[in-house]
Design a protein around this motif. Structure first.
Motif, PDB file in Angstrom:
ATOM      1  N   LEU A 166       0.820   1.085   2.694  1.00  0.00           N
ATOM      2  CA  LEU A 166      -0.097   2.170   3.033  1.00  0.00           C
ATOM      3  C   LEU A 166      -0.818   2.671   1.784  1.00  0.00           C
ATOM      4  O   LEU A 166      -2.024   2.942   1.820  1.00  0.00           O
ATOM      5  CB  LEU A 166       0.685   3.312   3.696  1.00  0.00           C
ATOM      6  N   GLU A 210      -1.734   0.968  -0.712  1.00  0.00           N
ATOM      7  CA  GLU A 210      -2.792   0.010  -1.052  1.00  0.00           C
ATOM      8  C   GLU A 210      -4.100   0.339  -0.348  1.00  0.00           C
ATOM      9  O   GLU A 210      -5.180   0.065  -0.878  1.00  0.00           O
ATOM     10  CB  GLU A 210      -2.345  -1.412  -0.679  1.00  0.00           C
ATOM     11  N   GLU A 211      -4.016   0.926   0.840  1.00  0.00           N
ATOM     12  CA  GLU A 211      -5.228   1.254   1.597  1.00  0.00           C
ATOM     13  C   GLU A 211      -6.046   2.344   0.908  1.00  0.00           C
ATOM     14  O   GLU A 211      -7.243   2.474   1.169  1.00  0.00           O
ATOM     15  CB  GLU A 211      -4.867   1.694   3.017  1.00  0.00           C
ATOM     16  N   PHE A 212      -5.410   3.126   0.043  1.00  0.00           N
ATOM     17  CA  PHE A 212      -6.100   4.229  -0.621  1.00  0.00           C
ATOM     18  C   PHE A 212      -6.214   4.025  -2.129  1.00  0.00           C
ATOM     19  O   PHE A 212      -6.648   4.926  -2.847  1.00  0.00           O
ATOM     20  CB  PHE A 212      -5.384   5.542  -0.303  1.00  0.00           C
ATOM     21  N   LYS A 213      -5.848   2.845  -2.599  1.00  0.00           N
ATOM     22  CA  LYS A 213      -5.922   2.535  -4.017  1.00  0.00           C
ATOM     23  C   LYS A 213      -7.360   2.695  -4.515  1.00  0.00           C
ATOM     24  O   LYS A 213      -8.303   2.170  -3.918  1.00  0.00           O
ATOM     25  CB  LYS A 213      -5.442   1.102  -4.260  1.00  0.00           C
ATOM     26  N   ILE A 265      -2.333   9.211   9.746  1.00  0.00           N
ATOM     27  CA  ILE A 265      -3.265   8.154   9.340  1.00  0.00           C
ATOM     28  C   ILE A 265      -4.218   7.856  10.492  1.00  0.00           C
ATOM     29  O   ILE A 265      -3.782   7.562  11.614  1.00  0.00           O
ATOM     30  CB  ILE A 265      -2.521   6.867   8.933  1.00  0.00           C
ATOM     31  N   ASP A 273      -7.765   5.694  11.850  1.00  0.00           N
ATOM     32  CA  ASP A 273      -8.774   4.646  11.692  1.00  0.00           C
ATOM     33  C   ASP A 273     -10.129   5.277  11.995  1.00  0.00           C
ATOM     34  O   ASP A 273     -10.309   5.912  13.047  1.00  0.00           O
ATOM     35  CB  ASP A 273      -8.506   3.487  12.654  1.00  0.00           C
ATOM     36  N   GLY A 281     -13.242   3.747   7.120  1.00  0.00           N
ATOM     37  CA  GLY A 281     -11.983   3.143   6.719  1.00  0.00           C
ATOM     38  C   GLY A 281     -10.805   4.047   7.058  1.00  0.00           C
ATOM     39  O   GLY A 281     -10.930   5.008   7.819  1.00  0.00           O
ATOM     40  N   SER A 282      -9.668   3.762   6.477  1.00  0.00           N
ATOM     41  CA  SER A 282      -8.480   4.579   6.719  1.00  0.00           C
ATOM     42  C   SER A 282      -8.661   5.961   6.097  1.00  0.00           C
ATOM     43  O   SER A 282      -9.148   6.082   4.978  1.00  0.00           O
ATOM     44  CB  SER A 282      -7.239   3.914   6.117  1.00  0.00           C
ATOM     45  N   ALA A 301     -10.311   5.821   1.638  1.00  0.00           N
ATOM     46  CA  ALA A 301     -10.303   4.477   1.072  1.00  0.00           C
ATOM     47  C   ALA A 301     -11.392   4.330   0.003  1.00  0.00           C
ATOM     48  O   ALA A 301     -12.388   5.063  -0.010  1.00  0.00           O
ATOM     49  CB  ALA A 301     -10.505   3.446   2.176  1.00  0.00           C
ATOM     50  N   LYS A 312     -15.839   4.003   0.183  1.00  0.00           N
ATOM     51  CA  LYS A 312     -16.245   4.346   1.544  1.00  0.00           C
ATOM     52  C   LYS A 312     -17.026   5.651   1.614  1.00  0.00           C
ATOM     53  O   LYS A 312     -17.914   5.797   2.444  1.00  0.00           O
ATOM     54  CB  LYS A 312     -15.014   4.445   2.457  1.00  0.00           C
TER      55      LYS A 312
END
Length: 291
Positions: free
Chosen positions: A124, A126-129, A188, A190, A194-195, A261, A264
Motif C-alpha cells: 500500500l 508503494e501506491e503513495f511513494k 483507501i 479508487d 489514482g489511489s 499518488a 496525479k
C-alpha cells in the motif's frame, strides 16, 4: 518549562482511561448537566453556532450530539470542477507537501514513515511513494464531520490500534512518530486521480471514529489490526461517495491525513502550513490540466 510539563503529562496520564470516561460522559443525555457542558464549551471555544443546521443549543440532548452537529445547508459550498479536489474538513493545515524517501513531515525537523502510518503495509505504501500529503488538524471549536475530497469508490478500510496522544501543535513538535503511533482508521479509495487515502487519527478523549458505512469502528479497542475490503466500482454493493459527501466523523476532535499518488495532483499553491482549512474549498488540481 510549562511546555515540557505538558509533554511529560502526555506520557503520565492514563490516556485510554480518560478517553473511555470522556466518551461515556459525552454520550450521556444528562439534561441540565449536558446543557451546561455544551454552553460552557461554546463560550470557551467561541463556537459559531450560526453555521450549524440547528443553532439552538437546547436541540442537543448530549454533548456528542452537539459535537458532531451538522452544518446549515450551503454553509460550505463545494468548489466545482471535475479536475478539482476539495478540502475534506474544517481546521488548520499543519503540514503538506511531497512524500520524500518514504517519509512524511510531521513538524519542523520531525518526520515519520509512510509505511508505519499504513500499519506496515509496504504494498500500500508503494501506491503513495513520492506522492503528496496533507495533514489537517481539527481543533475543538471546528466542525467535526469529514468529507470526500473527490469522487471515489471505497476499496478497503484498516483499523489500526495505537496510542492516544493529543495531536495539537505542541505534541506534533515534541512526540516523535505521533501519527504512526496513535490509533487510526485508514480508508483507501479508487478515484480518477489514482489511489487516495483518507486517514482519521484518534487522540486523547476521542470517544469514537465513525464512517457512514461502518459505525463506531474503534468502540471495542481490542488491540488488533482489522481490515475490511469492499466491492470494486462495477460490482454489486460498491460504496461510492461523491466529492463533498460526508464519509465519517470524530466524537471529539483529532486529525485527518490525506495521501495522493505520485504525479496525479498538484496541491493548491495558496495553501501552506498553518493555512485555515474549510471543507469544500480547493485543495488540489489534477496534473492532467497542465499537460
Amino acid at each position: 518549562m510549562l511546555e515540557r510539563l505538558k509533554i511529560k503529562l502526555q506520557y503520565l496520564l492514563p490516556r485510554q482511561g480518560l478517553t473511555l470516561l470522556a466518551g461515556w460522559g459525552a454520550n450521556k443525555q444528562a439534561g441540565w448537566l449536558s446543557q451546561l457542558a455544551i454552553k460552557s464549551f461554546v463560550w470557551y471555544y467561541k463556537v459559531d453556532m450560526k453555521e450549524a443546521q440547528h443553532s439552538e443549543l437546547a436541540t442537543y440532548r448530549s454533548f456528542n450530539e452537539f459535537f458532531v452537529r451538522r452544518l446549515a445547508d450551503n454553509a460550505r459550498p463545494i468548489a466545482a470542477g471535475e479536475h478539482l479536489l476539495v478540502q475534506p474538513a474544517d481546521g488548520t493545515i499543519s503540514q503538506l507537501g511531497t512524500i520524500c524517501n518514504g517519509k512524511i513531515l510531521q513538524a519542523k525537523e520531525h518526520h515519520y514513515s509512510l509505511e508505519a502510518l499504513l500499519a506496515g503495509n509496504y504494498l500500500l505504501a508503494e501506491e503513495f511513494k513520492n506522492g503528496q500529503f496533507v495533514t489537517t488538524y481539527l481543533a475543538p471549536r471546528d466542525y467535526h464531520r469529514v468529507h470526500m475530497p473527490c469522487d471515489g469508490t471505497l476499496r478497503e478500510m484498516i483499523y489500526v490500534p495505537g496510542d492516544l496522544f493529543s495531536v495539537n501543535q505542541l505534541t506534533s513538535e515534541n512526540i516523535t512518530n505521533l501519527f504512526a503511533r496513535n490509533e487510526r482508521v485508514i480508508c483507501i479509495f479508487d478515484t480518477a486521480f489514482g489511489s487516495v487515502a483518507q486517514i482519521l487519527v484518534g487522540a486523547t478523549i476521542v470517544g469514537s471514529i465513525e464512517t457512514v458505512w461502518e459505525s463506531n469502528i474503534n468502540s471495542a479497542r481490542e488491540g488488533i489490526i482489522q481490515r475490511w475490503t469492499y466491492p470494486s466500482a462495477d460490482d454489486e454493493g460498491a460504496i461510492k461517495l461523491e466529492k463533498g459527501q460526508e464519509m465519517g466523523h470524530f466524537k471529539l476532535g483529532s486529525t485527518v491525513i490525506n495521501l495522493f499518488a505520485s504525479n496525479k495532483i498538484h496541491l493548491a499553491p495558496h495553501l501552506s502550513s498553518e493555512s485555515v482549512a474549510r471543507m469544500g474549498e480547493p485543495l488540489a488540481e489534477a496534473v492532467m490540466l497542465e499537460n
